[in-house]
Design a protein around this motif. Structure first.
Motif, short mmCIF file in Angstrom:
data_model
loop_
_atom_site.label_atom_id
_atom_site.label_comp_id
_atom_site.label_asym_id
_atom_site.label_seq_id
_atom_site.Cartn_x
_atom_site.Cartn_y
_atom_site.Cartn_z
N PRO A 17 0.83 -1.20 0.00
CA PRO A 17 0.00 0.00 0.00
C PRO A 17 0.87 1.27 0.00
CG PRO A 17 -0.75 -1.52 1.68
CD PRO A 17 0.53 -2.07 1.15
N TYR A 18 0.29 2.34 -0.40
CA TYR A 18 0.89 3.68 -0.41
C TYR A 18 1.94 3.90 -1.51
CZ TYR A 18 -1.30 4.46 4.11
OH TYR A 18 -2.22 4.59 5.12
N ILE B 194 8.29 5.06 8.92
CA ILE B 194 8.57 3.77 8.28
C ILE B 194 9.33 3.95 6.99
CG2 ILE B 194 7.50 1.75 7.21
CD1 ILE B 194 5.20 2.56 9.39
N PRO C 234 4.15 -0.21 4.32
CA PRO C 234 3.62 -0.41 5.66
C PRO C 234 3.57 -1.88 6.07
CG PRO C 234 1.85 0.10 4.14
CD PRO C 234 3.13 0.28 3.38
N MET C 235 3.63 -2.80 5.11
CA MET C 235 3.53 -4.21 5.45
C MET C 235 4.90 -4.82 5.76
SD MET C 235 0.35 -4.91 5.39
CE MET C 235 0.15 -6.68 5.29
N MET C 236 5.91 -4.47 5.00
CA MET C 236 7.21 -5.11 5.20
C MET C 236 8.32 -4.11 5.51
SD MET C 236 7.30 -8.19 2.43
CE MET C 236 8.67 -9.05 3.18
N GLY C 237 8.00 -2.83 5.55
CA GLY C 237 9.02 -1.82 5.80
C GLY C 237 9.53 -1.88 7.24
#
Lengths: 355, 461
Positions: free
Chosen positions: B166-167, B325, B329-332
């Motif tokens: 995302p983002y 981050i 947002p998921m793996m950062g």
């Protein structure tokens, strides 16, 4: 928003000496879906609401009183237990409320008002908390409580006729002959006969029975809501109900097998059990394959108990028995991890042909 | 039909910056260039304090081993060689350069003049190595090493434009604004790998980029543009290979083992730049977003620019910061310091308020709902792994294939009980790795012992 801005913005020209703003470091992922255990439990309560309203319509406000007492005592016992043992208080996750409503739903409207309290104590303290609380219990607290309450068989099996309004607040109700229903559909089915009530009456819920089980229509509506909200998957209810229906067709005594099968599906606690109790997260499998097996297992046991058992308690017993097998069901249906499949084509990737 | 994989997560993409053009951010007054920006040996500084360096000049080099050189992203004076603490807790050397804002380009740089057809694979690999290019999708494996190990082994070149986190919209904007550089970079890779076909894989939330590429490539026989369903983590190389070929990359194998090699779109653009202008990898596109950032943007920034400058350039912060981050947002990774410099692997900088980020106030409880199972792209049972990891039974975690976990975070994302499943599996993996290493060391020492014993017995003096 603007007032807070300055406090958080690190000073623009921070030199080596000034304190730097340091931020919290956490493990990824850094975002999360909205759903919480609480929102799920609230969804279940919403799904149970139509059946509750119907119960008030058919059995009067006494059914609401019993359910409320049951909810309050469940929450109360959970709170007391956790307070006394200095554990974190978790009543705000609403799981005790769900248990409470379901215990109420499993009692007849004629029950004395101490009966739900006894059931709640057994469900919350013995079955749930002693095993570690939410997510840790082995069997379904509601059904275990129901079976426990069968110690008072008369109280558990005396049903009022539909639309006989009983006192909403009397601690025990004096039951006269004309108020008591002679038999629920299950009693007839147990004897291999078709019930007195018509299929439409059973579907709508105009029949004697425990508070929450009577309206097939509204229970299914609640189930559809849970499916839409993705609280449950279709596997357990569909497998369970279809198994009971199919096996009933083949085991039907002489006569109309389809009617018999439909009565088996709608005449007892099957819909309530299949939609709301067999799907209880903690005591059902996590894999969809295991969920199908679980549903079929519940179905087979239900029919077995209904035909051969002394009690007409097929649903409660079968779910409780299947609860005990959840660990093995999950274990033996473990999916094969990505890239561990034996038949995987492995290295043979064909060259992308000319288009 | 869009290609896809089994499992995964449909989520709000938050691609707020998809329509925002990439802006060239002026280089800051001072850059801090870490000597360790990717997997491999950290570089050794080859400049001294006081040296004058130019843009594109080599300032750090790898004497031996895996890794690639590091170049100055600005022209100016080396003011200090410091030690930087990275967010993973390791320390590395970093070179601080005061920017003279002249942008003097290093005289040693020149565009590649030979025709691509006459270039050998070795030459291409050498140029890519010297340009210091490492995978820009986030995993940052040195690109030259990836090519080197794949020459002659692979049949399929895949350009990864999934951008499933995302983002982040950096790749999306790059494909819209400068698709030619990506395609030309891919052509160089085709030549290096002596392949005739390249697959470009894009998620269907970037259909405008797909159309643009298809239009550009309608004449070309070299490229195929594939549309994949928008689902997290489609950008993982295993899932891309599966979506495109139907092959599950066996556990513990590299894409090259199934004949595939995957490059990020921006890496291709960086390769083209190194050939076209001679400029090594000294800048990258960074998506700056999150609910605390006033105007989210895509910025083309010099490597070594502190995060604070990027956030400042985007209008600053509008809410108190909860998490900073680096990456998606998921793996950062969460960074503690707003002065952290941008590196070759920084695809995004996200600033979330405490409310927008994962909450930790709830006591984590697994309610056994099983929601983590259908979303796992590796078809594991995250809940079981989390339970056994928590009580330290890593042996059971191993039975349940903990080592297959790619740490995409989908399970933690959906968990209504707020169980930090990914973190627990990570813990199990770390312990299993340590156990295996210890076992291997033990076996090696035992072997050595027996070997030395026989040796001793053999030639006693």
């Amino acid at each position: 928003m603007n007032d807070e801005k300055k406090t958080a913005t690190p000073s623009k020209k921070s030199t080596e000496k000034t304190e730097k703003a340091l931020y919290t470091v956490t493990s990824s992922p850094h975002i999360k879906a909205q759903d919480t255990s609480r929102s799920i439990m609230i969804d279940v309560l919403i799904a149970l609401a139509p059946a509750m309203i119907w119960a008030v319509y058919v059995f009067g406000f006494r059914s609401l009183t019993i359910t409320l007492i049951s909810v309050l005592s469940c929450v109360g016992f959970e709170f007391l237990y956790q307070k006394l043992l200095h554990k974190p208080i978790t009543i705000l996750d609403f799981s005790a409320c769900v248990t409470g409503v379901l215990i109420g739903f499993n009692l007849p409207s004629t029950a004395p008002l101490w009966l739900p309290i006894a059931g709640s104590f057994f469900a919350i303290v013995i079955v749930k908390q002693l095993f570690g609380g939410i997510g840790k219990n082995i069997v379904n607290p509601t059904l275990a409580a129901r079976v426990f309450l069968f110690s008072w068989t008369t109280h558990m099996t005396t049903f009022a006729k539909p639309f006989e309004k009983l006192s909403a607040s009397a601690f025990t109700v004096k039951l006269s002959e004309d108020v008591i229903a002679t038999a629920t559909p299950m009693v007839y089915l147990n004897q291999g006969a078709l019930p007195q009530q018509s299929l439409l009456e059973m579907f709508l819920g105009i029949r004697p029975g425990v508070i929450g089980e009577v309206s097939v229509l509204l229970l299914l509506a609640g189930g559809v809501y849970l499916l839409i909200r993705k609280v449950i998957t279709w596997h357990i209810p569909v497998a369970y109900i279809l198994t009971v229906g199919l096996v009933s067709i083949f085991t039907a005594p002489a006569g109309n097998a389809i009617d018999y099968s439909l009565a088996q599906m709608m005449g007892g606690g099957l819909i309530l059990g299949a939609v709301f109790m067999a799907t209880d997260y903690t005591t059902s499998p996590v894999n969809n394959t295991a969920r199908l097996i679980f549903g079929v297992g519940c179905g087979l046991l239900t029919v077995f108990i209904r035909i051969f058992g002394g009690y007409s308690e097929g649903v409660s017993f079968s779910i409780l028995i299947m609860n005990l097998l959840v660990y093995y069901l999950d274990r033996f249906t473990k999916p094969i991890a990505f890239g561990k499949r034996k038949s995987n084509k492995g290295a043979e990737v064909k060259e992308n042909g000319k288009s | 039909m869009a290609l896809t994989f089994r499992g995964g997560l449909l989520m709000n993409g938050h691609k707020n910056t998809r329509g925002v053009q990439i802006e060239y951010m002026p280089s800051p007054d001072k850059v801090t260039i870490p000597m360790s920006q990717h997997i491999g040996t950290p570089a050794t500084p080859v400049v001294k304090v006081g040296d004058i360096v130019e843009k594109g000049q080599k300032i750090g080099d790898i004497p031996a081993g895996l890794g690639c050189p590091i170049h100055s992203s600005v022209s100016g004076k080396v003011t200090a060689i410091t030690t930087l603490m990275l967010s993973n807790g390791r320390r590395c050397k970093a070179i601080e350069i005061e920017n003279d804002h002249l942008d003097t380009v290093y005289s040693g740089l020149e565009p590649f003049k030979k025709r691509l057809g006459d270039t050998s694979a070795e030459e291409i690999v050498e140029i890519i190595r010297n340009a210091g290019i490492a995978g820009m999708g986030g995993a940052t494996f040195p690109t030259y090493a990836k090519i080197q190990s794949a020459i002659g082994k692979v049949q399929r070149l895949i350009i990864n434009c999934a951008e499933c986190e995302p983002y982040i919209t950096a790749n999306h904007r790059l494909l819209l604004e400068d698709p030619a550089s990506v395609i030309n970079g891919a052509k160089i890779l085709l030549k290096a790998l002596s392949l005739r076909k390249c697959d470009i894989a894009i998620e269907d939330n970037k259909i405008d980029a797909v159309k643009k590429l298809r239009k550009m490539l309608s004449e070309s026989e070299l490229f195929d543009v594939h549309v994949m369903k928008t689902k997290y983590p489609q950008g993982d190389e295993r899932q891309i290979i599966y979506a495109l070929t139907g092959v599950e990359l066996p556990a513990g194998k590299l894409p090259a083992d199934v004949g595939c090699i995957i490059f990020n779109a921006e890496t291709c653009a960086a390769i083209f730049k190194a050939f076209h202008t001679g400029m090594p990898s000294v800048e990258r596109i960074v998506t700056v977003d999150g609910d605390c950032v006033k105007t989210p943007k895509n910025l083309n920034v010099a490597i070594g620019t502190p995060y604070s400058k990027l956030i400042e350039y985007c209008g600053g912060l509008k809410k108190p910061v909860g998490r900073l981050i680096s990456g998606g947002p998921m793996m950062g990774t969460a960074e503690w310091d707003i002065e952290t410099p941008v590196t070759k692997g920084t695809s995004a900088i996200l600033v979330f308020s405490e409310k927008a980020t994962r909450q930790y106030d709830q006591k984590p409880v697994c309610i056994h709902c099983g929601r983590c199972i259908p979303v796992c792209p590796m078809h594991l049972i995250p809940t079981t792994l989390a339970v056994y990891s928590e009580i330290g039974r890593y042996d059971i975690c191993d039975e349940y294939d903990a080592m297959c976990c790619v740490e995409c975070g989908a399970c933690s994302y959906v968990c209504p009980g707020a169980v930090p499943i990914t973190a627990l599996i990570r813990k199990a993996k770390d312990n299993l790795r340590a156990q295996n290493a210890a076992k291997a060391a033990l076996a090696a020492s035992a072997e050595k012992k027996t070997a030395s014993e026989t040796e001793k017995g053999g030639d006693k003096k």
